[in-house]
Write a protein that holds these residues in place. Structure first.
Motif, short mmCIF file in Angstrom:
data_model
loop_
_atom_site.label_atom_id
_atom_site.label_comp_id
_atom_site.label_asym_id
_atom_site.label_seq_id
_atom_site.Cartn_x
_atom_site.Cartn_y
_atom_site.Cartn_z
N GLU A 126 -2.18 3.59 -21.41
CA GLU A 126 -0.81 4.07 -21.19
C GLU A 126 0.19 2.95 -21.44
OE1 GLU A 126 -0.42 6.06 -17.46
OE2 GLU A 126 1.66 6.64 -17.83
N PHE A 127 -0.18 1.76 -21.00
CA PHE A 127 0.64 0.56 -21.23
C PHE A 127 -0.27 -0.55 -21.74
CE2 PHE A 127 2.89 2.94 -17.93
CZ PHE A 127 4.15 3.01 -18.49
N ARG A 143 10.17 -1.98 -26.91
CA ARG A 143 9.92 -0.92 -25.91
C ARG A 143 8.73 -0.05 -26.33
NH1 ARG A 143 15.99 0.13 -26.32
NH2 ARG A 143 16.86 -1.13 -24.64
N ILE A 188 2.61 -6.14 -6.46
CA ILE A 188 2.25 -4.84 -7.05
C ILE A 188 0.80 -4.88 -7.56
CG2 ILE A 188 2.73 -3.21 -8.93
CD1 ILE A 188 5.68 -3.93 -8.63
N ARG A 189 0.44 -6.00 -8.18
CA ARG A 189 -0.95 -6.11 -8.69
C ARG A 189 -1.83 -6.99 -7.81
NH1 ARG A 189 0.11 -6.98 -15.14
NH2 ARG A 189 0.50 -4.82 -15.68
N ASN A 190 -1.17 -7.84 -7.04
CA ASN A 190 -1.89 -8.71 -6.11
C ASN A 190 -2.97 -9.54 -6.82
OD1 ASN A 190 -2.10 -9.67 -3.49
ND2 ASN A 190 -3.82 -8.32 -3.03
N GLN A 191 -2.63 -10.12 -7.96
CA GLN A 191 -3.61 -10.85 -8.75
C GLN A 191 -3.39 -12.36 -8.72
OE1 GLN A 191 -3.00 -8.92 -12.56
NE2 GLN A 191 -4.93 -7.80 -12.37
N THR A 209 -4.01 -1.22 -10.29
CA THR A 209 -3.13 -1.48 -9.16
C THR A 209 -3.47 -0.50 -8.04
OG1 THR A 209 -1.44 -2.09 -10.73
CG2 THR A 209 -0.72 -1.65 -8.49
N ILE A 233 11.42 5.80 -21.38
CA ILE A 233 12.04 5.16 -20.23
C ILE A 233 12.68 3.84 -20.65
CG2 ILE A 233 11.64 4.20 -17.93
CD1 ILE A 233 8.98 5.86 -18.00
N TYR A 291 -0.52 -1.01 -2.72
CA TYR A 291 0.44 -2.03 -3.17
C TYR A 291 1.72 -1.38 -3.70
CZ TYR A 291 -3.44 -5.34 -2.86
OH TYR A 291 -4.48 -6.10 -2.41
N MET A 303 -8.33 -4.26 -17.36
CA MET A 303 -7.25 -4.63 -16.46
C MET A 303 -7.54 -4.10 -15.06
SD MET A 303 -3.17 -4.01 -16.92
CE MET A 303 -3.26 -2.25 -16.80
N ARG A 304 -7.31 -4.90 -14.07
CA ARG A 304 -7.56 -4.47 -12.71
C ARG A 304 -6.53 -3.41 -12.31
NH1 ARG A 304 -7.51 -8.82 -7.87
NH2 ARG A 304 -6.88 -7.42 -6.24
N GLY A 342 1.25 0.14 -14.20
CA GLY A 342 0.25 0.51 -15.20
C GLY A 342 0.06 2.00 -15.39
N GLU A 376 -2.38 -3.80 -22.11
CA GLU A 376 -3.01 -4.65 -21.09
C GLU A 376 -2.70 -6.12 -21.35
OE1 GLU A 376 -7.11 -3.59 -21.22
OE2 GLU A 376 -6.73 -1.54 -20.56
N ARG A 382 2.42 5.83 -15.17
CA ARG A 382 3.60 6.63 -14.80
C ARG A 382 3.26 7.54 -13.61
NH1 ARG A 382 7.05 7.63 -19.88
NH2 ARG A 382 6.29 6.04 -21.29
N GLN A 428 9.01 -13.91 -14.66
CA GLN A 428 8.36 -12.65 -14.28
C GLN A 428 7.37 -12.20 -15.35
OE1 GLN A 428 9.70 -9.43 -15.91
NE2 GLN A 428 7.76 -8.62 -15.17
N GLU A 456 1.81 -13.65 -14.54
CA GLU A 456 0.44 -13.15 -14.41
C GLU A 456 -0.43 -13.55 -15.59
OE1 GLU A 456 1.00 -8.98 -13.33
OE2 GLU A 456 1.03 -9.56 -11.22
N GLY A 509 5.04 0.34 -24.37
CA GLY A 509 4.59 1.63 -23.83
C GLY A 509 5.65 2.39 -23.08
N LEU A 510 6.86 1.83 -22.99
CA LEU A 510 7.92 2.53 -22.26
C LEU A 510 8.45 3.72 -23.06
CD1 LEU A 510 9.94 -0.51 -20.90
CD2 LEU A 510 8.72 1.16 -19.53
N TRP A 547 5.34 -2.00 -2.23
CA TRP A 547 6.47 -2.42 -3.06
C TRP A 547 7.67 -1.50 -2.83
CZ3 TRP A 547 9.11 -5.55 -6.23
CH2 TRP A 547 10.06 -4.97 -7.08
#
Lengths: 289, 221
Positions: B77-78, B52, B107-110, A4, A276, A8, A1-2, A107, B80, A109, B148, B152, B56-57, A12
């Motif tokens: 962490e989250f 959730r 945010i990711r600009n993809q 972030t 969260i 950016y 994954m690219r 991506g 992909e 925390r 949303q 992506e 990964g939350l 935001w």
């Protein structure tokens, strides 16, 4: 994954938190402080000449140790509270808007939290710069421009000591200490609002800290340097009031840096371990079991 | 395991307790790629909590969650390439739908603006609608939440009751979208109160109650 980019994330944060009403309230708040400072300078009974720097220093000097003037306190307190009201809820406010999905989008925390802290730093600098400009403009309307400090300011009517003060140094310390204190206190509010789950309680808590710092520091020069918030009370520093021991301007800057670093690091450690979410009972965070 | 046999989602014996209350009770689940899996159950059953956890939350109290072979919380962490619409849609209410998605995409600009526009059309929203989203109905906000999650081009979609505020036609529209995404190879895990609705669209439907996931039942679709 690219990954972030941090840029950016900052972008935001700024796009989502800045509003026209924030600008309006900032202009209004500092406008009132500017006018109040000009009135103080103009109405002060003294035959000495005055200029705009008198009003600028009155606006940002903060309450002294011995003064106990409620007006001096308010001129320091109002800009602090306004900033905390406008921006202190930057992290928990995102959850209140239902934006918990922002963190997976970023991506990380860590990047999310450091983004919030860095945004608070940018906002503190921008807010202080705007405030300074507004107060200077208000002062220029009523008081003459000068490239030097006035005899009024350099007399003992306002400062507790006479000295070889220079405008650049004075403005520099005003900006550095006010900005770093805003940053430290708002970081504390952002962290508390996340952990207490109640944004308004965190807001009230940091306001209570500021008021307690003012009250506890009154007539107690020995403890003033240790109280959070005192660092932007310029007149409580030894440089301006020799009767206050060991409260240097550099101490205040270091104090704010250390406080912000501790708050950021502890918060980061906790945020990595927190669950969260936003649910109907308004508990967007639960301690990890 | 070869790449093709890696499940999109693998939940291994996961439990979640909050303040000594058991929300999830030793849940295991395997979702293969390019399938639509549904979880139905009453309010408070733990459906949203499971999503959730996968997103990964939330950290599991016990057990492991893997998404595309990577353990969430250890290797990633989250998850992909995952889009999620789990919480109440949290958009900036004074901006239009397009502006909201543009900001989120920044945010990711993809992705490009054209891709955002296409996603809005896909979920049945007008990208030229300049009204602020505060004027949107709950159903429109739900479509925007789906947009949303989709914009992506994720390989996995986690959708918590994506049609709960839609009328019958809206539900049918979204079902068509989800079926077309499955045909493109996207894996979808969704929840709903209505087991009947899930049976119409899902390959497999689970029933969840009191944090316990009942064994799978193949659906009618």
């Amino acid at each position: 994954m690219r990954a972030t980019s941090f840029f950016y994330v900052l972008s935001w944060n700024l796009k989502t938190i800045l509003r026209k009403r924030h600008l309006l309230l900032t202009v209004l708040g500092f406008g009132l402080i500017g006018v109040s400072s000009v009135c103080y300078v103009l109405l002060y009974p003294s035959p000495l000449k005055r200029n705009i720097w008198d009003a600028v220093l009155v606006a940002f000097a903060g309450p002294g140790i011995w003064g106990n003037s409620i007006l001096d306190m308010l001129r320091w307190f109002v800009p602090n509270v306004l900033f905390l009201y406008l921006f202190g809820n930057i992290a928990a406010g995102e959850f209140d808007r239902g934006g918990v999905f922002i963190i997976p989008l970023i991506g990380s925390r860590k990047m999310w939290w450091l983004g919030k802290i860095a945004t608070l730093l940018i906002l503190s600098i921008g807010y202080m710069a705007l405030g300074l400009v507004i107060v200077v403009i208000c002062s220029m309307v009523f008081l003459p421009w000068s490239s030097e400090l006035s005899p009024f300011l350099l007399s003992e009517t306002f400062l507790q000591r006479q000295g070889d003060f220079q405008i650049e140094i004075l403005l520099g310390w005003i900006t550095i200490l006010f900005t770093s204190t805003l940053f430290a206190i708002s970081s504390l509010q952002a962290a508390l609002s996340i952990f207490w789950k109640k944004s308004f309680v965190a807001f009230l808590a940091v306001i209570a800290v500021l008021i307690m710092s003012w009250l506890a520091g009154n007539d107690h020069p020995a403890i003033a340097p240790w109280l959070p918030g005192s660092q932007s009370m310029l007149l409580r520093h030894t440089y301006f009031d020799p009767s206050v021991p060991n409260f240097s301007l550099a101490w205040s800057l270091i104090y704010n840096v250390v406080l912000t670093s501790i708050v950021s690091a502890v918060s980061l450690w906790c945020i990595r371990r927190l669950d969260i979410w936003k649910d109907p009972s308004d508990s967007h965070m639960e301690e990890r079991q | 395991m070869t790449q093709s046999k890696i499940p999109a989602v693998l939940v291994e014996n996961v439990s979640k307790q909050i303040s000594k209350r058991v929300i999830l009770d030793h849940v295991s689940l395997t979702v293969p790629p390019a399938q639509i899996y549904g979880i139905s159950g009453p309010n408070g059953a733990g459906k949203s909590m499971l999503l959730r956890l996968i997103s990964g939350l939330v950290h599991p109290s016990e057990g492991k969650v893997f998404v595309f072979g990577k353990e969430i919380g250890r290797e990633a962490e989250f998850p992909e390439q995952t889009g999620a619409a789990i919480e109440r849609p949290g958009f900036l209410t004074h901006y239009s739908a397009l502006r909201n998605l543009e900001l989120l995409a920044s945010i990711r600009n993809q992705i490009t603006k054209n891709e955002i526009v296409a996603t809005l059309r896909l979920v049945g929203l007008n990208p030229d609608d300049a009204r602020p989203v505060r004027t949107y109905s709950t159903g429109m906000l739900q479509r925007l939440g789906l947009a949303q999650a989709l914009m992506e081009k994720p390989k996995l979609l986690l959708l918590d009751e994506p049609t709960s505020s839609l009328d019958r036609r809206g539900i049918a529209d979204i079902h068509e979208v989800l079926k077309s995404l499955r045909a493109e190879g996207i894996t979808i895990l969704l929840t709903s109160h209505s087991a009947d609705e899930l049976k119409n669209i899902c390959d497999v439907v689970f029933w969840m109650e009191k944090g316990y996931l009942e064994p799978e039942t193949p659906s009618q679709s």
